[in-house]
Design a protein around this motif. Structure first.
Motif, PDB file in Angstrom:
ATOM      1  N   GLU A  59      -6.212  -0.290  -6.670  1.00  0.00           N
ATOM      2  CA  GLU A  59      -6.961   0.423  -5.629  1.00  0.00           C
ATOM      3  C   GLU A  59      -6.119   1.498  -4.959  1.00  0.00           C
ATOM      4  O   GLU A  59      -6.564   2.635  -4.775  1.00  0.00           O
ATOM      5  N   LYS A  64     -11.224  -4.597   6.179  1.00  0.00           N
ATOM      6  CA  LYS A  64      -9.894  -4.776   5.639  1.00  0.00           C
ATOM      7  C   LYS A  64      -9.034  -5.545   6.624  1.00  0.00           C
ATOM      8  O   LYS A  64      -9.313  -5.580   7.826  1.00  0.00           O
ATOM      9  N   ARG A  91      -0.591  -4.647   3.558  1.00  0.00           N
ATOM     10  CA  ARG A  91      -1.833  -5.061   4.211  1.00  0.00           C
ATOM     11  C   ARG A  91      -2.059  -6.549   3.951  1.00  0.00           C
ATOM     12  O   ARG A  91      -2.069  -6.992   2.810  1.00  0.00           O
ATOM     13  N   GLU A 124       0.808  -1.214   0.000  1.00  0.00           N
ATOM     14  CA  GLU A 124       0.000   0.000   0.000  1.00  0.00           C
ATOM     15  C   GLU A 124       0.845   1.270   0.000  1.00  0.00           C
ATOM     16  O   GLU A 124       0.349   2.340  -0.348  1.00  0.00           O
ATOM     17  N   LYS A 128      -7.865  -9.986   4.761  1.00  0.00           N
ATOM     18  CA  LYS A 128      -8.825  -9.980   5.860  1.00  0.00           C
ATOM     19  C   LYS A 128      -9.071 -11.410   6.339  1.00  0.00           C
ATOM     20  O   LYS A 128      -9.265 -12.321   5.537  1.00  0.00           O
ATOM     21  N   THR A 182      -2.463  -4.174   8.845  1.00  0.00           N
ATOM     22  CA  THR A 182      -1.318  -3.630   8.122  1.00  0.00           C
ATOM     23  C   THR A 182      -0.054  -3.774   8.957  1.00  0.00           C
ATOM     24  O   THR A 182      -0.105  -3.912  10.182  1.00  0.00           O
TER      25      THR A 182
END
Length: 439
Positions: A166, A142, A131, A111, A134, A145
Motif C-alpha cells: 500500500e 486508520k 502506523r 510507512e 486500528k 502513527t
C-alpha cells in the motif's frame, strides 16, 4: 552535506543535479545494507537517468541531500543498476513491512524511513515512521502513527508472507504507466507480483500495456480468474487480445467468458486476425461520429483526458451504427482542420478526401508505409463491406516494429553530458559502480 533528517518516501522523484546545475536524473530509491548492531547504512541511491535507465549513485558521490534536490560531485556510472546480495531498497522493500516493538507494546507497519548523516559523514537509517493497527472505531479508518528509533523495533516478516504494498503504491501514485511499469520490472519478482496484485484494476491494466509479454503473462497468471478478467476489461482491446493470445487456449477462453460481453466481443474479433496485419494491430475504439455532428461536438470528444493522443488526432465519420463495426465509413476529419472552422460547421463537410482506409488484412509493412508517406498518426481500417472496424495508430506500429524486448534493452550509446570534467560537468564511467566511493 545537510545534517537534517530526510524521509526517504519524500525523495522519490527528487531531481539529481550536477555541480553546475544540470539535471541528470531522478531518485527512484535509496539503497541500504543491514549491520549487526547498528542501524542500516545508506550505500547509495537508485537514480533514473535519460532513457529510463536506472543506475547506482554511490552515497560518496553525493554532496547535498534535501527533499527538494540532490547534488552530486560530477561522476555518474551509467551501467544499469543490479541489486547485490545484502542490499535492501527502502521504498521497494522496506515500506509496508511489519515490525514489533521491543517493549512488547504491539506491532506496526512501516510507512516511511528517515535517514540522517552522522558527524563522520556516513548516512544511516535513524528512525521509522510506523502506523499501529486500528483499535476501535476511527473516523479516519486508520490506526495512530509514531516515530521510533531503529533499535526500538524488530522486523516481523514471516517467511513467504505477502508484504503490504500500500505505501509503495502511494509513493509511486504520480508515475506515468510506462514509468511505473519500469519501476515494477526493477523489483524482485515476488515483490513485483505483490505490488501488481494491490494495484487498482485500471492502474494495473495501464501498467500491463507497458510491459513485455513475458511479465504480462507472469502477473496475469498470479491473479485469480475474476480479477484477471476485470483487468482485461480495462485494457485496450488490442493489448488485451495480444495478452490473451499468449495464454493457453483453455484459460484464454475462460477469461473471455468472464469479461464484459462488449469488451470480450472486441477482443474475440481481434484474435481472428493475423498479428502482422492491420486487423491484428488496430484498436477497436476510435472516436466515431455522424456526418451531422458539428466541429464543437468533435472537439469536445477529443478533449477527453483519458483519450490517447494518437486517437484524438482525428475523428471518424460513418453512417449508423456508430460503434465498430459501424455503418459505411465516410472518412476522417483531422483535429487541426476542425480548429480552422466555426463550431457550428458539420464534420461531414470537412472530410479528408486524400486518405483511403486500409482493409483488415493489409500487411503491417504496408500500414507503416502509409503512415510514413502521408505523415499520419493513425489510419482507418474497414471490412469487406466498407464498415469501419478500427484504426491503426502510430504507437501500434511502433510496438510491432520494435524488438519484443525493447522495453528492457540497454542503450548502446553512452550518455554524454556537458563539455568536459574540467568544467565540473557529469563525467561518465563504464565500470559497474566504478570510481572512489564504490563499495
Amino acid at each position: 552535506m545537510s545534517p537534517s533528517r530526510i524521509f526517504v518516501a519524500r525523495l522519490a522523484g527528487t531531481s539529481v543535479f550536477d555541480p553546475v546545475g544540470d539535471r541528470v536524473g531522478r531518485v527512484r530509491d535509496v539503497l541500504v545494507v543491514y549491520r549487526k548492531n547498528d542501524p542500516p547504512s545508506v550505500v547509495g541511491l537508485v537514480v533514473e537517468i535519460p532513457g529510463k535507465r536506472r543506475v547506482f549513485l554511490s552515497i560518496g558521490r553525493v554532496t547535498s541531500i534535501s527533499s527538494g534536490q540532490i547534488i552530486t560531485n560530477g561522476l555518474i556510472n551509467v551501467r544499469r543498476f543490479e541489486q547485490r546480495g545484502g542490499e535492501v531498497r527502502v521504498i521497494a522493500e522496506l515500506l509496508g513491512r511489519r515490525v514489533v516493538f521491543a517493549d512488547g507494546s504491539g506491532e506496526a507497519t512501516v510507512e516511511d524511513v528517515a535517514i540522517e548523516e552522522s558527524p563522520t559523514g556516513e548516512w544511516a537509517v535513524s528512525q521509522l515512521f510506523v502506523r499501529r493497527p486500528k483499535v476501535g472505531p476511527s473516523p479516519f479508518g486508520k490506526g495512530p502513527t509514531t516515530l521510533v528509533a531503529w533499535n526500538e523495533v524488530r522486523e516481523k516478516q514471516e517467511r513467504g508472507a505477502a508484504q503490504s504494498a500500500e505505501q509503495l503504491i502511494a509513493t509511486y501514485s504520480e508515475l506515468k504507466p510506462a514509468d511505473l511499469a519500469n519501476t515494477l520490472l526493477d523489483l524482485p519478482p515476488q515483490r513485483m507480483l505483490e505490488v501488481a496484485e494491490e494495484l487498482p484494476d485500471d492502474r494495473l491494466a495501464d501498467v500491463l500495456e507497458e510491459m513485455p509479454e513475458s511479465e504480462q503473462v507472469q502477473i496475469l497468471t498470479k491473479l485469480d480468474d475474476d480479477r484477471a478478467a476485470d483487468v482485461l476489461d480495462q485494457m485496450q482491446p488490442d493489448d488485451a487480445a495480444d495478452l490473451i493470445a499468449q495464454l493457453s487456449d483453455e484459460r484464454g477462453e475462460h477469461l473471455l467468458e468472464l469479461m464484459e460481453p462488449e469488451e470480450a466481443e472486441d477482443v474475440r474479433m481481434l484474435l481472428t486476425y493475423a498479428p502482422d496485419t492491420a486487423g491484428g494491430l488496430m484498436t477497436t475504439e476510435p472516436i466515431i461520429v455522424s456526418a451531422d455532428a458539428t466541429v464543437a461536438e468533435g472537439l469536445a470528444l477529443i478533449r477527453r483526458h483519458e483519450l490517447a493522443p494518437a486517437l484524438g488526432a482525428a475523428v471518424c465519420v460513418t453512417l449508423p451504427p456508430y460503434e465498430a463495426p459501424t455503418g459505411r465509413f465516410l472518412g476522417i476529419v483531422h483535429f487541426q482542420r476542425m480548429l480552422r472552422y466555426p463550431p457550428h460547421v458539420r464534420l461531414g463537410t470537412l472530410l479528408d478526401p486524400s486518405l483511403e482506409p486500409v482493409t483488415a488484412d493489409t500487411s503491417a509493412a504496408e500500414v507503416s508505409r502509409i503512415l510514413a508517406s502521408y505523415n499520419l498518426v493513425s489510419v482507418p481500417v474497414v471490412d469487406e463491406k466498407h464498415r469501419l472496424v478500427g484504426v491503426v495508430t502510430i504507437d501500434d506500429i511502433l510496438d510491432y516494429l520494435l524488438p519484443d524486448d525493447w522495453r528492457s534493452q540497454d542503450e548502446d550509446e553512452p550518455v554524454k553530458r556537458g563539455p568536459s570534467d574540467e568544467t565540473g560537468s557529469i563525467r561518465i564511467v563504464n565500470g559497474r559502480r566504478g570510481g572512489s566511493g564504490t563499495r
